[in-house]
Design an enzyme around this catalytic site. Sequence first.
Site, PDB file in Angstrom:
ATOM      1  CG  HIS A 130      -1.756   1.329   1.504  1.00 37.19           C
ATOM      2  ND1 HIS A 130      -2.916   1.925   0.540  1.00 37.19           N
ATOM      3  CD2 HIS A 130      -1.091   2.465   1.886  1.00 37.19           C
ATOM      4  CE1 HIS A 130      -3.088   2.548   0.828  1.00 37.19           C
ATOM      5  NE2 HIS A 130      -2.267   3.355   1.709  1.00 37.19           N
ATOM      6  CD  GLU A 131       1.589   3.589   3.758  1.00 36.66           C
ATOM      7  OE1 GLU A 131       1.898   4.390   2.862  1.00 36.66           O
ATOM      8  OE2 GLU A 131       0.705   3.033   4.328  1.00 36.66           O
ATOM      9  CD  GLU A 204      -4.483   5.796   2.460  1.00 33.24           C
ATOM     10  OE1 GLU A 204      -4.512   5.507   2.580  1.00 33.24           O
ATOM     11  OE2 GLU A 204      -3.418   7.746   2.497  1.00 33.24           O
TER      12      GLU A 204
END
Length: 336
Positions: A130-131, A204
């Site tokens: 995700h990062e 996000e």
Amino acid sequence: MNYVRTGLLLAGLTALFGVVGMMIGGQQGMIIALLFAGAMNVFAYWNSDAMLLRMRSAKQVDDKTAPELVAMVRDLARNADLPMPKVYVIENPQPNAFATGRNPENAAVAATTGLLKLLDRHEIAGVMAHELAHVKNRDTLTMTITATIAGAISALANFAMFAGIFGGNRENNNPLGGIGMILIAILAPMGAMIVQMAISRTREYEADKIGAEICGHPMWLASALNKLDKGVHAIPNMDAERNPAMAHMYIANPLSGKGVDNLFSTHPNMANRIARLQAMANASAGSYQRSQVTQSAPRNGDVGRSSSAGPWGAQTRKSTPSRRGSSRHRKRPWEP
């Protein structure tokens, strides 16, 4: 479309900064505010990553100090076709993580010790993916500049409050009276928080999607988010509470929400994020089953070969390490 929307929101945030400057000091105040905003953006571009990591007391780790974690990030970065970022660990009991850096060549990912203790290996891989998705999308720069401008708007608002209370506006070009200045002090930070929230929520959802594609298993990230949602509510992050402008950088909202912060959450609802990842997993499973039905019989040499590779090595979808296996599989990714 997401990039256009993000650009428009950033422009709106900068314009809000200029409007606040105009309300405080007239046309001259607006020009000064916009020049200040430009200078801050340049400063944030070159120094934001180092500042954020230093503020969080992050410690860089390498192949000697955290071999499994670094190797995991290296493999995920290769899957994402990204340069290897720097890897940091933050001594903080709240489970969380973030990425920073002005571009993929100068990126860094950081995880708290709370996250590394709470999640298993697959879930940590989902979070790191995700990062890396934020890095791939260049969200790290966008979100840091957003935090910088939002913080500056809050500082201007504090000045407006002071001027409104003590009458410091009588000798300048401010078109408003003391009451107007006080209203600016209240409404300007709220407007900045709304724009900040919109930018963060857009990024996000996209990072969840691309992160799931990077690690190849949407449910790894979904499981991690479920645990993080409970963990961040159970354990406060005092560093984030003292500097809430950086809260949107984290994968999960680090703020307790006991004050007004919960009215303007910078993160999407965690249940919605998990539901989207579950839908991705179901769609992937359906595609996999259809391909199994339509594909021809395997060749003799193909029987028993792995059909999928996890971020730390070749491994089939069904072959997961046994909990009773070697001690190597029981180690945490940051342990040598």
